[in-house]
Design a protein around this motif. Structure first.
Motif, PDB file in Angstrom:
ATOM      1  N   LEU A  92      -6.833 -16.291 -12.914  1.00 46.49           N
ATOM      2  CA  LEU A  92      -6.041 -16.061 -14.127  1.00 46.49           C
ATOM      3  C   LEU A  92      -5.442 -17.343 -14.687  1.00 46.49           C
ATOM      4  CD1 LEU A  92      -4.265 -12.796 -12.969  1.00 46.49           C
ATOM      5  CD2 LEU A  92      -6.214 -13.009 -14.520  1.00 46.49           C
ATOM      6  N   ARG A  93      -5.688 -18.454 -13.989  1.00 48.20           N
ATOM      7  CA  ARG A  93      -5.198 -19.774 -14.399  1.00 48.20           C
ATOM      8  C   ARG A  93      -3.680 -19.795 -14.582  1.00 48.20           C
ATOM      9  NH1 ARG A  93     -10.055 -21.499 -18.528  1.00 48.20           N
ATOM     10  NH2 ARG A  93     -11.669 -21.493 -16.932  1.00 48.20           N
ATOM     11  N   ARG A  94      -2.998 -19.324 -13.543  1.00 53.44           N
ATOM     12  CA  ARG A  94      -1.535 -19.314 -13.529  1.00 53.44           C
ATOM     13  C   ARG A  94      -1.058 -20.097 -12.314  1.00 53.44           C
ATOM     14  NH1 ARG A  94       0.547 -17.202 -18.277  1.00 53.44           N
ATOM     15  NH2 ARG A  94      -0.924 -15.643 -18.964  1.00 53.44           N
ATOM     16  N   PRO A  95      -0.040 -20.917 -12.469  1.00 53.75           N
ATOM     17  CA  PRO A  95       0.473 -21.655 -11.310  1.00 53.75           C
ATOM     18  C   PRO A  95       1.324 -20.752 -10.426  1.00 53.75           C
ATOM     19  CG  PRO A  95       1.752 -22.168 -13.244  1.00 53.75           C
ATOM     20  CD  PRO A  95       0.624 -21.275 -13.708  1.00 53.75           C
ATOM     21  N   GLY A  96       1.286 -21.009  -9.155  1.00 53.52           N
ATOM     22  CA  GLY A  96       2.162 -20.310  -8.218  1.00 53.52           C
ATOM     23  C   GLY A  96       1.709 -18.913  -7.872  1.00 53.52           C
ATOM     24  N   PRO A  97       2.432 -18.264  -6.965  1.00 55.90           N
ATOM     25  CA  PRO A  97       2.086 -16.909  -6.540  1.00 55.90           C
ATOM     26  C   PRO A  97       2.379 -15.885  -7.635  1.00 55.90           C
ATOM     27  CG  PRO A  97       4.109 -17.605  -5.499  1.00 55.90           C
ATOM     28  CD  PRO A  97       3.579 -18.794  -6.252  1.00 55.90           C
ATOM     29  N   LEU A  98       1.629 -14.788  -7.612  1.00 55.12           N
ATOM     30  CA  LEU A  98       1.803 -13.712  -8.579  1.00 55.12           C
ATOM     31  C   LEU A  98       2.201 -12.435  -7.858  1.00 55.12           C
ATOM     32  CD1 LEU A  98      -1.384 -14.315 -10.762  1.00 55.12           C
ATOM     33  CD2 LEU A  98       0.959 -14.874 -11.353  1.00 55.12           C
ATOM     34  N   ASP A  99       2.994 -11.617  -8.512  1.00 56.64           N
ATOM     35  CA  ASP A  99       3.415 -10.332  -7.964  1.00 56.64           C
ATOM     36  C   ASP A  99       2.304  -9.312  -8.201  1.00 56.64           C
ATOM     37  OD1 ASP A  99       4.781  -8.122  -7.021  1.00 56.64           O
ATOM     38  OD2 ASP A  99       5.998  -7.910  -8.838  1.00 56.64           O
ATOM     39  N   THR A 100       1.713  -8.792  -7.141  1.00 59.76           N
ATOM     40  CA  THR A 100       0.609  -7.836  -7.254  1.00 59.76           C
ATOM     41  C   THR A 100       1.034  -6.423  -6.875  1.00 59.76           C
ATOM     42  OG1 THR A 100      -0.109  -8.356  -5.018  1.00 59.76           O
ATOM     43  CG2 THR A 100      -1.147  -9.585  -6.818  1.00 59.76           C
ATOM     44  N   SER A 101       2.325  -6.149  -6.834  1.00 57.50           N
ATOM     45  CA  SER A 101       2.786  -4.824  -6.413  1.00 57.50           C
ATOM     46  C   SER A 101       2.316  -3.718  -7.367  1.00 57.50           C
ATOM     47  CB  SER A 101       4.304  -4.808  -6.294  1.00 57.50           C
ATOM     48  OG  SER A 101       4.901  -5.120  -7.535  1.00 57.50           O
ATOM     49  N   GLY A 102       2.220  -4.005  -8.655  1.00 55.17           N
ATOM     50  CA  GLY A 102       1.737  -3.010  -9.605  1.00 55.17           C
ATOM     51  C   GLY A 102       0.282  -2.658  -9.382  1.00 55.17           C
ATOM     52  N   VAL A 103      -0.523  -3.651  -9.055  1.00 52.02           N
ATOM     53  CA  VAL A 103      -1.935  -3.407  -8.774  1.00 52.02           C
ATOM     54  C   VAL A 103      -2.061  -2.627  -7.469  1.00 52.02           C
ATOM     55  CG1 VAL A 103      -4.170  -4.486  -8.342  1.00 52.02           C
ATOM     56  CG2 VAL A 103      -2.597  -5.503  -9.993  1.00 52.02           C
ATOM     57  N   ARG A 104      -1.279  -3.004  -6.476  1.00 55.17           N
ATOM     58  CA  ARG A 104      -1.330  -2.317  -5.179  1.00 55.17           C
ATOM     59  C   ARG A 104      -0.941  -0.847  -5.324  1.00 55.17           C
ATOM     60  NH1 ARG A 104      -2.330  -3.999  -0.504  1.00 55.17           N
ATOM     61  NH2 ARG A 104      -2.050  -6.188  -1.044  1.00 55.17           N
ATOM     62  N   SER A 105       0.104  -0.566  -6.091  1.00 57.75           N
ATOM     63  CA  SER A 105       0.517   0.836  -6.273  1.00 57.75           C
ATOM     64  C   SER A 105      -0.535   1.619  -7.052  1.00 57.75           C
ATOM     65  CB  SER A 105       1.871   0.907  -6.963  1.00 57.75           C
ATOM     66  OG  SER A 105       1.784   0.402  -8.281  1.00 57.75           O
ATOM     67  N   HIS A 106      -1.275   0.955  -7.915  1.00 57.82           N
ATOM     68  CA  HIS A 106      -2.356   1.615  -8.646  1.00 57.82           C
ATOM     69  C   HIS A 106      -3.522   1.952  -7.721  1.00 57.82           C
ATOM     70  CE1 HIS A 106      -4.913   2.574 -12.093  1.00 57.82           C
ATOM     71  NE2 HIS A 106      -5.862   1.916 -11.461  1.00 57.82           N
ATOM     72  N   LEU A 107      -3.807   1.072  -6.762  1.00 57.13           N
ATOM     73  CA  LEU A 107      -4.950   1.260  -5.876  1.00 57.13           C
ATOM     74  C   LEU A 107      -4.673   2.203  -4.716  1.00 57.13           C
ATOM     75  CD1 LEU A 107      -6.301  -2.398  -5.645  1.00 57.13           C
ATOM     76  CD2 LEU A 107      -7.236  -0.503  -6.976  1.00 57.13           C
ATOM     77  N   GLU A 108      -3.445   2.228  -4.216  1.00 54.74           N
ATOM     78  CA  GLU A 108      -3.120   3.070  -3.065  1.00 54.74           C
ATOM     79  C   GLU A 108      -2.926   4.509  -3.516  1.00 54.74           C
ATOM     80  OE1 GLU A 108       0.300   1.223  -1.363  1.00 54.74           O
ATOM     81  OE2 GLU A 108      -0.921  -0.240  -0.257  1.00 54.74           O
ATOM     82  N   PRO A 109      -3.400   5.453  -2.709  1.00 47.69           N
ATOM     83  CA  PRO A 109      -3.162   6.857  -3.054  1.00 47.69           C
ATOM     84  C   PRO A 109      -1.684   7.185  -2.919  1.00 47.69           C
ATOM     85  CG  PRO A 109      -4.199   6.684  -0.901  1.00 47.69           C
ATOM     86  CD  PRO A 109      -4.156   5.303  -1.487  1.00 47.69           C
ATOM     87  N   PRO A 110      -1.176   8.103  -3.717  1.00 46.33           N
ATOM     88  CA  PRO A 110       0.239   8.447  -3.633  1.00 46.33           C
ATOM     89  C   PRO A 110       0.560   9.037  -2.261  1.00 46.33           C
ATOM     90  CG  PRO A 110      -0.883   9.858  -5.222  1.00 46.33           C
ATOM     91  CD  PRO A 110      -1.865   8.843  -4.738  1.00 46.33           C
ATOM     92  N   THR A 111       1.697   8.681  -1.710  1.00 45.63           N
ATOM     93  CA  THR A 111       2.090   9.205  -0.407  1.00 45.63           C
ATOM     94  C   THR A 111       2.585  10.634  -0.565  1.00 45.63           C
ATOM     95  OG1 THR A 111       4.296   8.306  -0.679  1.00 45.63           O
ATOM     96  CG2 THR A 111       2.706   6.961   0.519  1.00 45.63           C
ATOM     97  N   GLY A 112       2.295  11.439   0.429  1.00 49.65           N
ATOM     98  CA  GLY A 112       2.730  12.833   0.383  1.00 49.65           C
ATOM     99  C   GLY A 112       1.889  13.692  -0.524  1.00 49.65           C
ATOM    100  N   ALA A 113       0.696  13.216  -0.880  1.00 49.65           N
ATOM    101  CA  ALA A 113      -0.168  14.005  -1.749  1.00 49.65           C
ATOM    102  C   ALA A 113      -0.692  15.208  -0.976  1.00 49.65           C
ATOM    103  CB  ALA A 113      -1.326  13.166  -2.250  1.00 49.65           C
ATOM    104  N   VAL A 114      -0.675  16.360  -1.598  1.00 52.55           N
ATOM    105  CA  VAL A 114      -1.154  17.584  -0.975  1.00 52.55           C
ATOM    106  C   VAL A 114      -2.636  17.719  -1.281  1.00 52.55           C
ATOM    107  CG1 VAL A 114      -0.918  20.086  -0.912  1.00 52.55           C
ATOM    108  CG2 VAL A 114       1.101  18.648  -1.237  1.00 52.55           C
ATOM    109  N   ALA A 115      -3.422  17.945  -0.228  1.00 50.23           N
ATOM    110  CA  ALA A 115      -4.855  18.121  -0.419  1.00 50.23           C
ATOM    111  C   ALA A 115      -5.103  19.466  -1.070  1.00 50.23           C
ATOM    112  CB  ALA A 115      -5.581  18.029   0.919  1.00 50.23           C
TER     113      ALA A 115
END
Length: 126
Positions: A92-115
């Protein structure tokens, strides 16, 4: 000997190479996942962009946000690899570390999801 005495220069044939006929709609351009470095089509990968402030990575579900984008498979393993290799700031051509928590929450399934349960035509869960 001068150029005129040498005769006409040899040229390559001007006929174009034969290519299979395809329209631009048929061609799906490949993208590369910044995590695992495997190639995939746009429909297989998730586009992410840096926020306007430049410190957070946002998911671009519609693939329309402005700015330079990077591509990831829809798995946390690829996100983990991209973070470990520091590939997102570089892509992304950005200096320093980036916060990826939004991407991680998008990729992980919601906790407590009922099948969901399936029922047959009688309404039984058997």
């Amino acid at each position: 000997m001068t150029l005129a005495e040498a005769g006409p220069a040899r040229r390559r044939p001007t006929t174009p190479a034969v290519r299979p006929a395809s329209s631009s709609a048929d061609v799906e351009h490949a993208r590369t996942c910044v995590g695992c470095r495997r190639r995939g089509s746009r429909s297989e990968l998730l586009r992410v962009v840096a926020s306007a402030e430049g410190d957070e990575v946002l998911v671009d579900e519609r693939r329309r946000l402005p700015g330079r984008g990077a591509w990831l498979h829809h798995s946390t393993a690829c996100l983990d690899r991209a973070e470990k290799r520091r590939a997102l700031p570089r892509a992304l051509r950005r200096p320093g570390p980036l916060d990826t928590s939004g991407v991680r929450s998008h990729l992980e399934p919601p906790t407590g999801a009922v099948a969901s349960t399936t029922t047959d035509e009688n309404g039984s869960n058997s």
